[in-house]
Structures are given as structure tokens and as C-alpha cells.
Design a protein around this motif. Structure first.
Motif, PDB file in Angstrom:
ATOM      1  N   UNK A 116       0.982  -1.535  -0.228  1.00 55.14           N
ATOM      2  CA  UNK A 116      -0.046  -0.324  -0.360  1.00 55.14           C
ATOM      3  C   UNK A 116       0.820   1.509  -0.260  1.00 55.14           C
ATOM      4  N   UNK A 117       0.564   2.690  -0.911  1.00 55.82           N
ATOM      5  CA  UNK A 117       1.237   3.306  -0.634  1.00 55.82           C
ATOM      6  C   UNK A 117       0.651   4.515   0.036  1.00 55.82           C
ATOM      7  N   UNK A 118       1.018   5.006   1.602  1.00 56.70           N
ATOM      8  CA  UNK A 118       0.316   5.772   2.209  1.00 56.70           C
ATOM      9  C   UNK A 118       1.576   5.947   3.069  1.00 56.70           C
ATOM     10  N   UNK A 119       0.901   6.957   3.444  1.00 59.70           N
ATOM     11  CA  UNK A 119       2.364   7.716   5.721  1.00 59.70           C
ATOM     12  C   UNK A 119       2.772   6.703   6.505  1.00 59.70           C
ATOM     13  N   UNK A 120       3.430   7.249   7.039  1.00 60.54           N
ATOM     14  CA  UNK A 120       3.691   5.948   7.944  1.00 60.54           C
ATOM     15  C   UNK A 120       2.959   5.935   9.340  1.00 60.54           C
ATOM     16  N   UNK A 121       1.827   7.058   9.423  1.00 60.92           N
ATOM     17  CA  UNK A 121       0.961   6.795  10.129  1.00 60.92           C
ATOM     18  C   UNK A 121       0.250   4.832   9.942  1.00 60.92           C
ATOM     19  N   UNK A 122      -0.090   4.534   8.862  1.00 58.68           N
ATOM     20  CA  UNK A 122      -0.368   3.002   8.849  1.00 58.68           C
ATOM     21  C   UNK A 122      -0.017   1.955   9.036  1.00 58.68           C
ATOM     22  N   UNK A 123       1.059   1.403   9.800  1.00 56.19           N
ATOM     23  CA  UNK A 123       1.076   0.685   9.619  1.00 56.19           C
ATOM     24  C   UNK A 123       1.197   0.051  10.820  1.00 56.19           C
ATOM     25  N   UNK A 124       0.808   1.332  12.066  1.00 52.11           N
ATOM     26  CA  UNK A 124       0.328   1.501  12.907  1.00 52.11           C
ATOM     27  C   UNK A 124      -0.789   0.998  13.307  1.00 52.11           C
ATOM     28  N   UNK A 125      -1.967   1.922  12.475  1.00 56.51           N
ATOM     29  CA  UNK A 125      -3.335   2.328  12.649  1.00 56.51           C
ATOM     30  C   UNK A 125      -3.632  -0.013  11.689  1.00 56.51           C
ATOM     31  N   UNK A 126      -2.897   0.044  10.665  1.00 60.80           N
ATOM     32  CA  UNK A 126      -3.279  -1.382  10.236  1.00 60.80           C
ATOM     33  C   UNK A 126      -3.367  -2.120  11.372  1.00 60.80           C
ATOM     34  N   UNK A 127      -2.134  -2.882  12.600  1.00 57.59           N
ATOM     35  CA  UNK A 127      -1.630  -3.939  12.650  1.00 57.59           C
ATOM     36  C   UNK A 127      -2.740  -3.250  13.946  1.00 57.59           C
ATOM     37  N   UNK A 128      -3.308  -2.153  14.426  1.00 61.33           N
ATOM     38  CA  UNK A 128      -4.276  -1.957  15.358  1.00 61.33           C
ATOM     39  C   UNK A 128      -6.134  -2.570  15.572  1.00 61.33           C
ATOM     40  N   UNK A 129      -6.165  -2.177  14.219  1.00 60.13           N
ATOM     41  CA  UNK A 129      -7.622  -2.379  13.396  1.00 60.13           C
ATOM     42  C   UNK A 129      -7.483  -3.850  13.049  1.00 60.13           C
ATOM     43  N   UNK A 130      -6.847  -4.272  12.472  1.00 56.39           N
ATOM     44  CA  UNK A 130      -6.904  -6.051  12.126  1.00 56.39           C
ATOM     45  C   UNK A 130      -6.183  -6.938  13.295  1.00 56.39           C
ATOM     46  N   UNK A 131      -5.897  -6.100  14.673  1.00 59.91           N
ATOM     47  CA  UNK A 131      -5.496  -6.719  15.332  1.00 59.91           C
ATOM     48  C   UNK A 131      -3.800  -7.763  15.199  1.00 59.91           C
ATOM     49  N   UNK A 132      -3.128  -7.334  13.728  1.00 56.29           N
ATOM     50  CA  UNK A 132      -2.433  -8.175  13.559  1.00 56.29           C
ATOM     51  C   UNK A 132      -0.455  -7.936  13.851  1.00 56.29           C
ATOM     52  N   UNK A 133       0.320  -8.432  14.005  1.00 53.50           N
ATOM     53  CA  UNK A 133       1.375  -8.571  14.202  1.00 53.50           C
ATOM     54  C   UNK A 133       2.329  -8.631  12.704  1.00 53.50           C
ATOM     55  N   UNK A 134       3.173  -7.341  12.196  1.00 52.33           N
ATOM     56  CA  UNK A 134       3.793  -7.187  10.910  1.00 52.33           C
ATOM     57  C   UNK A 134       5.152  -7.194  10.767  1.00 52.33           C
ATOM     58  N   UNK A 135       5.726  -7.935   9.923  1.00 55.02           N
ATOM     59  CA  UNK A 135       7.005  -7.244   9.936  1.00 55.02           C
ATOM     60  C   UNK A 135       6.968  -6.220   8.643  1.00 55.02           C
ATOM     61  N   UNK A 136       7.247  -5.222   8.895  1.00 55.44           N
ATOM     62  CA  UNK A 136       6.959  -3.735   7.652  1.00 55.44           C
ATOM     63  C   UNK A 136       7.793  -3.676   6.761  1.00 55.44           C
TER      64      UNK A 136
END
Length: 423
Positions: free
Chosen positions: A274-294
Motif C-alpha cells: 500500500x502507498x501511504x504515510x508512516x502512520x499506516x503500519x500502526x493503524x493497520x496492526x491495531x485495527x486488524x489485531x495483527x503483527x506484521x514485519x514491515x
């Protein structure tokens, strides 16, 4: 009556320096009595956002240390539309925050020049150099806002999904043709993954980046200002490029999705990039309850383009003190406590953001992969390379872009409509 300790802030005046919940003591250890008072702060955040939690904690610590309360009104992202009319109507507001560039370029007439207060605290040495340079450039060398929660924009991807699709770090694309090759391979694989996804509020980012890669950001701004879309062949080519991502099926079928629903496909294991600002990783992990290595890489560049991956969008939020405020120094001191030291680190840790205080060099793990690109950046971009800088134009171009990527109008029609809007 509350007592607070003060330090010299210049000839004949005193200033509160508040850092990390402690009240500093001057050489004379003078104690001054002041009456109960408050700072009125209009915030760009909603009261249930994690940024609000850090700000509330800082406000409580500031009041405990000084006796000065911070009355916060949570206005959300509409603050950019609300602040001018409110101040014009005589509303008493001491402090507000918004995107730091928008504050300087759209609301400078309401803002206090901060250089003298900043000098007493050596504050400018705490500001990320590129942010300081940009602010000075936008307003004749004056410091009008105090940046915090900096961000970088580019392509964020799930490393595990990247590998599942058959790629390594050596496959990270630097060219537009390379990106299409990656997307094609993912689409044609048996992984069932979408190569890319996006939200409705980021389609201008896609097109702005692509056009700026062809002609440079300054030329993008001239096209917007002069309405010469139909006279710039690269504007049409950029439209064709972005439309290809959707037409060829490289984008998720749900894209462009309502806010967050597209980017959350990564957290749900459905899309890779996804093309987005650096707030996206935190938003995505919190909203999907996921842990991602970005992983991260800048938007790739066409072979015949002007700008390469040295062009990166860097931005921040910013605090501004109103010219009408009678509590300028107190407002500065409170904002300083959030832009530096303990509460800057709390903000960084809470939302996985870039530290605002340049004394801190450790980035959160979630976004650390972007740090090298920021350090190597030589061409700073604005959001969407400036597509939002024409007043009243932002919503119109986004509507046209949505028609383009939803395949309800051709690239030629898209360019013709933009020429009509701004011509």
C-alpha cells in the motif's frame, strides 16, 4: 494561588521551561506566584485516538507542575476548516495543531512568530533539519509552528506476504516497470494475494507521485496553478499508468475502498503493498489485531522520468500559537513538552511514529525500514506532490481520480476535465 519556579528567558522577562514533568530552577531559585489560569488548545485529534491519550497525559503533568490547566477541545481533522472562522469571530484560542505545512501556508496570518521563544530553549536544534528547512522556506525564514509526529510516505509491504509471493529484498522495485513486473507476478501466482490496495483518500497520492516522477514537483505545481493539464503529455501518461494498476487487476478489486478498509487488507493477509504515510503500519496492526514485519520502499520512477527515488514525501503535524493569545509563552512551554523529551518518546512509542526530537535516533521497529530512505532523500515532496495546494481544488481532483481508477472515464477524459476545472 499556585506557585511555580521560573527561569530567565531573556532580559527583563521570565519563562517557564517544562520538561518531562519537572519544573526547572533558575540560578536564583526565584519563586513567583501567579493566579489560576488555563491555555485553550484546539486539537486536530479525536478524543478516542491514541495521540489524544499522550496529549492528555502531558497536559495533566503540565498542570501539576505549573498550576496552568490545558483546556482541550478535540476538533478532529476538520480543524483546518474551523480554525480560521473561529479566530476571525474572536474565539479565544491559544494553541492549535494541524498538518505543519497547511498551518504555515494557509493559516500564517493567525500564528505567532516563535523564533525568540525557541532561541531561549535552543529548541531549533531539536527539530529534524529537513522539517526546519521546509518551514523556513515556506515563510520567509520565520518559525511559525513546532513540528511533532513526523511521517514519511512510500510503499509499505508485509515482508511475510512478500516472501510468500516469491520475492526477496533484491526484488524491491526502483522503476515503474519493475513495479509492474512485481504486480504481474503476484497476480499470476497461486498465492491468491492482491499485489496492491488503496483507500479513497489516497488516490491523489498515487497520481501525484507518478506525475512528479515524470516532471518534478515544481512542474506539478505549475500545471495546477496554470491549468495546463492538456498541454503536458506526462500528465496524460501518469493518468494512464495509474489506471493500469486497476485495469490490469494489480489493485485489489475493493480498491479504492472507504478509509482504512483498503489498507487493512494487508493486516487481513489479502494484499501485499500500500502507498501511504508512516502512520499506516500502526493503524493497520491495531485495527486488524495483527503483527506484521514491515518493509518500505519509495514510489518507483519511470525510466524517462525527472525524479527518482531520492524524492520522498516528508511531513509532520505542528503546534501553532495564535497571535491573539495572551498566553503565548505558556502555550509554547506546553507544546515544547510534547515536541521534545519524554512525551515525544511516548508519542513515538504509542503510535509507532518518527521521533520529533532529533536527539532521539531510534525509530520504532514497525517503520524502521524507511529510515535509510529518509536519510538519503534529497528532494522533499509535499503530500501528493502538491495536488492539494490549490484551494478548493482538492475534492474536485479526487472525484476525477476516483472516476479514473474506477474505470468510468478514460485518461483523456480525466485530463480534459482537469483542464476545465482549473483552466
Amino acid at each position: 494561588m499556585k506557585k511555580w519556579r521560573s527561569i530567565a528567558a531573556g532580559a527583563g522577562c521570565f519563562s517557564l521551561l517544562f520538561t518531562a514533568g519537572t519544573v526547572p530552577v533558575s540560578a536564583s531559585d526565584e519563586i513567583t506566584e501567579i493566579p489560576e489560569q488555563s491555555i485553550v488548545y484546539w486539537s486536530m485529534w479525536e478524543d478516542d485516538e491514541p495521540q489524544a491519550d499522550v496529549i492528555r497525559e502531558a497536559a495533566e503533568a503540565y498542570e501539576e507542575a505549573t498550576g496552568i490547566s490545558v483546556e482541550i477541545e478535540w476538533k478532529g481533522r476538520k480543524i483546518s476548516d474551523l480554525i480560521g472562522p473561529a479566530l476571525d469571530a474572536g474565539e479565544e484560542i491559544d494553541l492549535f495543531d494541524d498538518d505543519y505545512q497547511r498551518m504555515i501556508q494557509d493559516h500564517s496570518r493567525y500564528l505567532t512568530e516563535l523564533d525568540k521563544m525557541a532561541e531561549t530553549m535552543n529548541y531549533q536544534t531539536h527539530i529534524m533539519p529537513i522539517l526546519r528547512e521546509q518551514m523556513k522556506k515556506w515563510n520567509k525564514e520565520q518559525l511559525l509552528t513546532m513540528p511533532y509526529q513526523p511521517y514519511i510516505t512510500g510503499v509499505w509491504y508485509d515482508r511475510e506476504l512478500w516472501e510468500e509471493a516469491g520475492f526477496t529484498e533484491d526484488d524491491i522495485p526502483e522503476t515503474w516497470e519493475g513495479l509492474l513486473k512485481v504486480c504481474r507476478k503476484i497476480k499470476n501466482s497461486d498465492s491468491g494475494l492482491n499485489a496492491m490496495t488503496c483507500d479513497e483518500n489516497a488516490v491523489d497520492l498515487l497520481y501525484g507521485y507518478q506525475l512528479a516522477r515524470y516532471i518534478g514537483q515544481d512542474a506539478v505545481l505549475r500545471v495546477i496553478r496554470n491549468g495546463t493539464w492538456d498541454q503536458v503529455p506526462e500528465a496524460l501518461q501518469a493518468a494512464k499508468d495509474i489506471r493500469t494498476l486497476f485495469f490490469a487487476g494489480y489493485m485489489s478489486k475493493e480498491a479504492p475502498a472507504p478509509e482504512h478498509e483498503g489498507q487493512n487488507e494487508i493486516g487481513n493477509g489479502e494484499s501485499v503493498m500500500v502507498l501511504q504515510g508512516s502512520w499506516a503500519p500502526d493503524e493497520i496492526m491495531k485495527e486488524t489485531d495483527s503483527q506484521i514485519q514491515w518493509g518500505f520502499f519509495p514510489w518507483p520512477a519511470p525510466a524517462e522520468g525527472k525524479d527518482g527515488t531520492e524524492g520522498v514525501m516528508i511531513g509532520a503535524q505542528g503546534f501553532g500559537i495564535t497571535e491573539s493569545s495572551e498566553k503565548k509563552q505558556e502555550s509554547f512551554d506546553f507544546a515544547y513538552s510534547l515536541c521534545t523529551g519524554e512525551y515525544d518518546m511516548k508519542m513515538t512509542e504509542t503510535v509507532n511514529s518518527i521521533p520529533a526530537d532529533s536527539d532521539f535516533t531510534q525509530w520504532p521497529e514497525a517503520i524502521a525500514d524507511a529510515r535509510t530512505y529518509l536519510e538519503n532523500m534529497t528532494t522533499p515532496y509535499m503530500w501528493a506532490a502538491g495536488l492539494e495546494r490549490s484551494e478548493g481544488y482538492k475534492e474536485e481532483i479526487r472525484e476525477e481520480l476516483l472516476r479514473l481508477v474506477r474505470l468510468t472515464e478514460t485518461p483523456e477524459e480525466f485530463i480534459a476535465h482537469l483542464s476545465e476545472i482549473t483552466g
